[in-house]
Design an enzyme around this catalytic site. Structure first.
Site, mmCIF file in Angstrom:
data_model
loop_
_atom_site.group_PDB
_atom_site.id
_atom_site.type_symbol
_atom_site.label_atom_id
_atom_site.label_comp_id
_atom_site.label_asym_id
_atom_site.label_seq_id
_atom_site.Cartn_x
_atom_site.Cartn_y
_atom_site.Cartn_z
ATOM 1 C CB ILE A 564 -0.966 0.039 1.212
ATOM 2 C CG1 ILE A 564 -0.198 -0.209 2.512
ATOM 3 C CG2 ILE A 564 -2.104 -0.958 1.035
ATOM 4 C CD1 ILE A 564 -1.030 0.009 3.747
ATOM 5 N N GLY A 565 2.142 1.092 0.111
ATOM 6 C CA GLY A 565 2.987 2.280 0.074
ATOM 7 C C GLY A 565 4.427 1.875 -0.090
ATOM 8 C CB SER A 566 6.769 1.882 -2.235
ATOM 9 O OG SER A 566 8.088 1.428 -2.385
ATOM 10 N N GLY A 567 8.533 3.710 -0.091
ATOM 11 C CA GLY A 567 9.303 4.946 0.078
ATOM 12 C C GLY A 567 10.767 4.653 0.237
ATOM 13 N N GLY A 568 11.501 5.660 0.635
ATOM 14 C CA GLY A 568 12.945 5.540 0.747
ATOM 15 C C GLY A 568 13.368 4.466 1.717
ATOM 16 N N GLY A 570 11.507 1.761 2.762
ATOM 17 C CA GLY A 570 11.016 0.409 2.562
ATOM 18 C C GLY A 570 9.596 0.407 2.029
ATOM 19 C CG ASP A 686 10.135 13.410 10.038
ATOM 20 O OD1 ASP A 686 9.929 14.554 9.572
ATOM 21 O OD2 ASP A 686 10.307 12.405 9.324
#
Ligand SMILES: *[C@@H]1O[C@H](CO)[C@@H](O)[C@H](O)[C@H]1NC(C)=O
Ligand SMILES: *[C@@H]1O[C@H](CO)[C@@H](O)[C@H](O)[C@H]1NC(C)=O
Ligand SMILES: *[C@@H]1O[C@H](CO)[C@@H](O)[C@H](O)[C@H]1NC(C)=O
Ligand SMILES: *[C@@H]1O[C@H](CO)[C@@H](O)[C@H](O)[C@H]1NC(C)=O
Length: 853
Positions: A564-568, A570, A686
């Protein structure tokens, strides 16, 4: 003495006979009216304690030549000088201009005012030297020059002021010595503290028959004090602290029998503390610490009926605390650490019901503590460290409801640690180290919110209670070889560990009844099949919440279609468990030690989130380290991140104001919990809309603790001022507090700033770095400017996310949230409210909504 306000009234030219005018202690503002020049007969002019502005000496004032009293202190005058034309007011007797914003020098012409009796210009910004000619003012009785910027030496001529009784030149930059001529005057009060004065105190000061107050502290005076000081007068207050005085200490200070204060700390006397002060029954405030006193401390000193504070720390005193100490029944601070006192602590000490601070550390006390010591209900600090106390520590300590500090380290206390310590509501400093305490660590202690925690070097045994099972407590538990722990590497593991898979199935049978509120922290090694069959090494899984799932069902579902999601860092998967529950699993790139950054993110997230429980913080369900990967399991958040929803196509419609407000309040509560209720406190570092997740009811949970850092607060610091330098880059562009740019220091106030940006985002619906703000502008500057330029709130409506129209907005509430956002995004961290305060302010708005309905 009323509350008249507005300008002072004008006078018409007929008022030529008015001789006294008193407008003092009101709320008058504005300048002294020009029409006052008509008051040609006025002798007494009292305008003090108002809000007057303009110059303290308007030009026309010097025409009022009949003036004897010019009393204008405590006003808001513009910075102005004492005019040389003051000489025209030749019969002036009293000049009172305390706190009147005076600048420049004292003009020499002042010295012509032969009638002057009282000249008070304290607390201004006067500079230059005290004019030598001041010696001409022979009628002067009071001279108040304190709290200015006078420099140079005290003029010898002051000695000509034979009528001077009150002289205060403290808090200036005066240099040189105390002139013999000045010391010879029959002053009642001589205050020279907080200057740069040096040299000896002239012996003639001891001849003074009037001296009741002597304050010489914070200078560099040296030599011996005059031997008979105070013998001819009735001395009340004596403060020579922080100088270089040495030699014998005078024995005559209390000759007048009204001495209530002796302050000598930070000097180098090399004598006993004279026996005779044990007869000075008026004494109430005695601070003689760090003064190099030695020898037997006078026993009958402990008999003084008015004694309130006795600070004798860091000398070389010997002797005991005798039973007669109960006669000093008003004693609230008994501070005798750092001496050679010995003997037992007499049970009579329990009679000192007003004791707040009891410091006996670093002495040679022996024997048991009187068990009645727990009757001292007002005790806030108890320090017994570095003695030879022995025996059991009193068990019934629950009466110490005000105790904040308990330090009994380096003694020979034995027996069990009183479990009631865990019930003390404000205890935050606990040091029991280096004793002979035995038995188990009472689980109750984990309820305390401690800044300092040290049980090391005792004989404690058994399991480390779950609340202390983290690395921040390891140091404080070391040196207890019989302690065991299920997960702390520095301790042997406890006998009979229960594997999590067993525990999970066992508990399923029990229906989780027992575990409903207890966090479960177990490590188990599991050999799995399926996708992970090929792996040579087993992986470790740590579960932080009650179980109900197996490793296999999770890892077999980390497949492409569930991403459902992907980023820097993982990928995030949506995993439906056999039970039907949905969880989110974040799989980080890189396995153990292969990628340091991922390792740190992982570690940080596990350490902080693993122990946090709050309705507005996302729950970490498990963590797992395998070969070549790490994974974290969370509760699944139906509606994704606030950032996605808000800046997505439908953001405006889905998120009406009441939802946005609920998100603001919930997120604030989550952050307040991290900052103020976690021990150690946690800074998220953050905070941004993408890290605030929304559940099925659009209520927020703070997520992504990869950069979060627990913060051990330096002792003595209050909430909101603790700082910790962080080494890794923190935060996301557009949310980073300005101070980060120049200090690289992140405090909880940096989170407050980022939260303020989220508030603005919620109100405006704009991204923090929206291109429409133009170059060098961010969302904070943009909003602040719009608000500043809009006199009416209606104009500020241009701030509000148009997608919320025609929502039934509560403008008043939105306006308040904007105000809170401005506070949170103050450039200076000190001006930002704490998150706890933010929650309060937002909650006030909840009530406001209800009220207006
Ligand atoms: C006068 O000033 C005091 C102190 O600032 C304030 O509390 C009081 O309300 C004022 N009274 C009036 C009538 O303005
Ligand atoms: C002071 O008084 C003199 C003589 O009465 C007058 O000429 C002068 O204008 C006055 N000065 C002020 C500033 O009012
Ligand atoms: C004891 O202290 C209180 C205030 O702390 C004071 O009012 C009272 O006068 C003192 N009593 C004696 C005997 O000094
Ligand atoms: C705990 O106490 C021991 C012995 O008093 C001391 O050496 C150690 O530094 C203390 N540890 C902490 C974390 O304060």
């Amino acid at each position: 003495s009323n509350e008249f306000s507005g300008n002072l009234p004008d006078f018409s030219p007929e008022f030529t006979s008015l001789f006294s005018l008193d407008f003092s202690s009101n709320n008058f503002s504005g300048k002294i009216p020009r029409s006052f020049r008509y008051l040609s007969s006025v002798t007494v002019l009292r305008l003090f304690s108002n809000y007057l502005t303009g110059p303290a000496f308007p030009e026309f004032i010097t025409n009022l030549t009949r003036l004897t009293h010019y009393e204008l202190g405590y006003n808001l005058f513009d910075p102005s000088e004492i005019p040389t034309t003051i000489e025209k007011l030749s019969i002036l007797e009293v000049v009172w201009l305390t706190e009147s914003n005076l600048t420049g020098k004292i003009p020499e012409s002042l010295c012509t005012l032969q009638s002057l009796k009282s000249f008070d210009v304290a607390t201004n910004s006067l500079s230059g030297e005290i004019p030598k000619c001041i010696g001409n003012l022979t009628n002067l009785w009071e001279l108040e020059l304190f709290d200015n910027k006078f420099s140079g030496e005290l003029p010898e001529n002051l000695g000509k002021l034979k009528n001077l009784y009150l002289f205060d030149a403290s808090q200036n930059n005066l240099t040189g010595m105390l002139p013999e001529s000045l010391a010879a005057l029959q002053l009642g009060s001589l205050n020279l503290n907080d200057n740069l004065l040096r040299g000896n105190i002239p012996a003639i000061l001891a001849e003074n028959k009037n001296l009741y107050q002597l304050k010489l502290f914070n200078n560099s005076f040296s030599g011996e004090l005059p031997a008979n000081l105070g013998s001819k007068s009735i001395l009340n207050e004596f403060d020579v602290s922080t100088n270089n005085f040495s030699g014998e200490f005078p024995t005559t200070l209390c000759s007048g029998k009204q001495l209530w204060q002796i302050i000598t700390f930070n000097n180098r006397f090399s004598s006993k503390f004279p026996e005779i002060y044990g007869n000075c029954s008026s004494l109430s405030y005695v601070r003689i610490s760090n003064s190099n006193f030695s020898g037997e401390f006078p026993q009958n000193f402990w008999n003084l009926p008015h004694l309130d504070t006795a600070d004798l720390q860091d000398n070389h005193f010997e002797g005991t605390l005798p039973p007669i100490i109960s006669n000093s029944f008003n004693l609230s601070r008994l501070l005798i650490s750092g001496n050679n006192f010995s003997g037992n602590l007499p049970s009579e000490i329990c009679g000192l019901k007003k004791l707040i601070e009891l410091y006996l550390g670093e002495n040679r006390f022996t024997g048991e503590l009187p068990s009645c010591i727990t009757e001292l209900k007002g005790l806030q600090k108890l320090e017994l460290q570095g003695n030879m106390f022995s025996g059991e520590f009193p068990m019934n300590v629950s009466s110490w409801v005000q105790l904040t500090d308990l330090n009994v380290s380096r003694n020979r206390f034995s027996g069990e640690i009183p479990s009631q310590l865990g019930e003390l509501p404000v205890l935050n400093y606990l040091d029991l180290s280096d004793n002979l305490f035995s038995g188990e660590i009472p689980e109750e202690l984990t309820k305390l919110k401690l800044n300092e925690f040290n049980l090391s070097n005792n004989q404690l045994e058994g399991q480390v209670p779950p609340g202390f099972n983290n690395k921040y407590c390891v140091d404080g538990l070391s040196g207890n070889p019989r302690l065991c722990s299920s997960n702390l590497k520095s301790f042997p593991s406890c006998p009979k560990p229960i594997p999590v898979s067993f525990l999970v199935s066992f508990l399923s049978v029990l229906g989780f009844v027992l575990m409903s509120s207890i966090s479960l922290l177990c490590i188990t090694k599991v050999q799995t099949d399926g996708e992970f069959k090929k792996r040579r090494h087993p992986f470790k899984m740590v579960s932080f919440q009650r179980g109900g799932f197996s490793e296999q069902e999770i890892f077999s579902r980390l497949t492409e279609e569930n991403v459902i999601g992907s980023g820097g860092s993982g990928r995030v998967y949506r995993v439906t468990l056999n039970s039907g529950h949905v969880i989110a699993v974040k799989k980080l790139w890189g396995g153990e030690d292969k990628n340091m950054d991922m390792g740190l993110l992982f570690k940080s997230e596990v350490e902080t989130l693993g122990s946090v429980r709050h309705g507005n913080i996302v729950k970490l369900l498990f963590s797992c380290i395998g070969e070549g990967f790490r994974a974290l399991g969370y509760e699944y958040m139906e509606n994704g991140s606030l950032g996605d929803v808000l800046h997505g196509e439908k953001g405006g419609e889905i998120l009406d104001w009441s939802r946005r407000f609920a998100i603001a309040l919930g997120a604030a509560q989550g952050l307040a919990y991290l900052h103020h209720d976690c021990v150690p406190a946690i800074i998220h570092r953050d905070v941004k809309s993408n890290n605030i997740l929304l559940d099925d009811k659009f209520l927020p949970r703070i997520a992504d603790f990869g950069l979060a850092k627990p913060m051990i607060k330096p002792r003595g610091m209050e909430d909101g001022e603790s700082a910790e330098a962080m080494s890794r880059i923190a935060g996301s562009y557009g949310y980073i507090a300005p101070e980060y740019g120049y200090t690289l220091k992140v405090t909880e106030k940096s989170d407050v700033y980022s939260f303020g940006v989220v508030l603005i985002e919620l109100v405006t619906g704009k991204r923090p770095n929206d291109a429409s703000f133009g170059e060098n502008m961010d969302i904070v500057k943009w909003m602040t400017e719009v608000v500043l330029q809009s006199h009416e709130f209606d104009q500020a409506k241009q701030l509000i996310d148009p997608r919320m129209y025609p929502d039934t907005c509560n403008y008043k509430q939105i306006k308040k949230v904007i105000e809170i956002a401005i506070l949170c995004t103050s450039a200076s961290p000190a001006n930002r409210p704490t998150m706890r305060r933010v929650v309060d302010m937002l909650k006030d708005q909840v009530t406001l909504t209800v009220d207006t309905k």
